[in-house]
Design an enzyme around this catalytic site. Structure first.
Site, PDB file in Angstrom:
ATOM      1  N   SER A   1      47.617  46.922  44.290  1.00 12.41           N
ATOM      2  CA  SER A   1      46.626  46.312  44.089  1.00 12.41           C
ATOM      3  C   SER A   1      46.394  45.618  45.604  1.00 12.41           C
ATOM      4  O   SER A   1      46.954  44.722  46.240  1.00 12.41           O
ATOM      5  CB  SER A   1      46.539  45.227  43.374  1.00 12.41           C
ATOM      6  OG  SER A   1      45.446  44.169  43.138  1.00 12.41           O
TER       7      SER A   1
ATOM      8  N   ALA B   1      40.351  42.223  46.893  1.00  9.76           N
ATOM      9  CA  ALA B   1      38.990  42.587  46.953  1.00  9.76           C
ATOM     10  C   ALA B   1      38.784  43.864  47.865  1.00  9.76           C
ATOM     11  O   ALA B   1      37.950  44.650  47.928  1.00  9.76           O
ATOM     12  CB  ALA B   1      38.253  41.593  47.844  1.00  9.76           C
TER      13      ALA B   1
ATOM     14  N   GLY C   1      40.491  46.712  47.134  1.00 10.01           N
ATOM     15  CA  GLY C   1      40.539  47.938  46.283  1.00 10.01           C
ATOM     16  C   GLY C   1      41.803  48.225  45.988  1.00 10.01           C
ATOM     17  O   GLY C   1      42.764  47.331  45.830  1.00 10.01           O
TER      18      GLY C   1
ATOM     19  N   ASP D   1      47.076  41.955  35.909  1.00  5.28           N
ATOM     20  CA  ASP D   1      47.634  42.484  34.692  1.00  5.28           C
ATOM     21  C   ASP D   1      46.740  43.243  33.775  1.00  5.28           C
ATOM     22  O   ASP D   1      47.269  44.238  33.280  1.00  5.28           O
ATOM     23  CB  ASP D   1      48.233  41.356  34.021  1.00  5.28           C
ATOM     24  CG  ASP D   1      48.948  40.035  34.731  1.00  5.28           C
ATOM     25  OD1 ASP D   1      49.864  40.720  35.498  1.00  5.28           O
ATOM     26  OD2 ASP D   1      48.767  38.907  34.796  1.00  5.28           O
TER      27      ASP D   1
END
Length: 315
Positions: free
Chosen positions: A220, A223, A225, A252
């Site tokens: 992750s 912002a 992607g 999560d």
């Protein structure tokens, strides 16, 4: 069915405030109390999607009893491991502009007997399980190798493991070949020991974790992607988010979306991104339901923009 393991759960209180003023009196505009911990949040997101889940977690004291009650009210089966210490309580301050300030307590120390009971409870609850999601920090008393042993035991029982942790606990677990690991950008940078300035940097770091043992890496990038790197290929995805209310539990929720969709390939990545994007549009640590998802806002491609600079680089 998705079983989650949260070695260091919490009782989370989230306050929505206009802004933080050090030394001042701040009046909250909203207040929530939720069961917390990364694995707990995965179970909450799975349940919000209408899927079966069991949450295995050590619980103690009044905060632990309240965590169990809150999970039960959300239709989540709890497999508690009784401990002598009290479950920790955390505080999150969510400002109007989306900035979040968190105060996390260290949590209780687990004895050797409590640790073994935690292993045994996972084994007892793991029958007919599609995935076991092992998530979050380790409480005092658990060695950094604890997750590695859990992965080894789970694989011996035929279960698939998704691991979301960081630091030495992540590195030691890699030798047992978890089926997927889900670091964020900071955790990915820490794992490889170098900064991440571009999507290409993140991709190289994810590939390195696979070389060290992870069968798949779901990274992750906030912002910027998400990346998925596994034996079948490499994919990159983003989602349009117009308003950010809180990023508590967004990662999560993303992991839950990934596992719900099978935990493999670009469709699972798209589900992960859709769930994560929906979570940041909701207050506190509210988990998205299917009605909150916007699949049309998600883009997934195998053409990874390796030269794209990260909006949130990690030094």
């Amino acid at each position: 069915m998705i079983l989650t393991v949260t070695p260091n759960p919490s009782l989370d209180r989230t306050y929505e405030v206009p802004s933080l003023e050090r030394g001042g009196v701040i009046r909250a505009g909203g207040e929530r109390m939720d069961p917390g911990g990364k694995g707990v949040n995965v179970s909450r997101a799975v349940a919000a999607a209408g899927r079966r889940t069991v949450a295995v977690l050590p619980l103690g004291g009044a905060p632990g009893a309240l965590v169990a009650d809150l999970l039960d009210a959300q239709g989540i089966k709890v497999a508690p491991v009784p401990i002598a210490g009290a479950t920790r309580s955390n505080i999150a301050l969510a400002e109007a502009d989306g900035v979040l300030t968190k105060i996390n307590a260290p949590g209780p120390e687990l004895s050797a007997q409590e640790q073994e009971l935690l292993f045994q409870t996972v084994r007892a609850e793991a029958r007919d399980t599609d995935w076991i999601a092992c998530c979050g920090s380790l409480p005092r008393g658990l060695a950094p190798s604890w997750y590695a042993e859990l992965v080894a035991r789970a694989h011996a029982g035929g279960a698939r493991i998704a691991l979301d942790t960081s630091g030495r606990a992540l590195l030691e677990a890699l030798r047992e070949r978890p089926d997927v690991v889900k670091p964020n950008a900071e955790e990915l940078s820490e794992a490889v020991g170098r900064p991440l300035a571009t999507v290409g940097d993140a991709l190289k770091a994810a590939e390195e974790l696979r070389e060290r043992g992870a069968r798949a890496v779901l990274a992750s990038l906030g912002a910027d992607g998400q990346l998925l790197v596994d034996s079948a290929g490499i994919w990159f995805g983003t989602a349009r988010v117009d308003v950010v209310r809180s990023n508590v539990g967004a990662g999560d929720s993303s992991l839950a979306g990934f596992l719900i969709a099978g935990g493999y390939g670009p469709k699972a990545l798209a589900s992960a991104i859709a769930h994560g994007a929906a979570a940041v549009r909701l207050p506190g640590s509210v988990m998205p339901t299917p009605d909150d998802l916007d699949p049309a806002a998600v883009t997934v491609t195998s053409d990874v923009p390796v030269d794209r600079e990260l909006k949130e680089p990690v030094s």
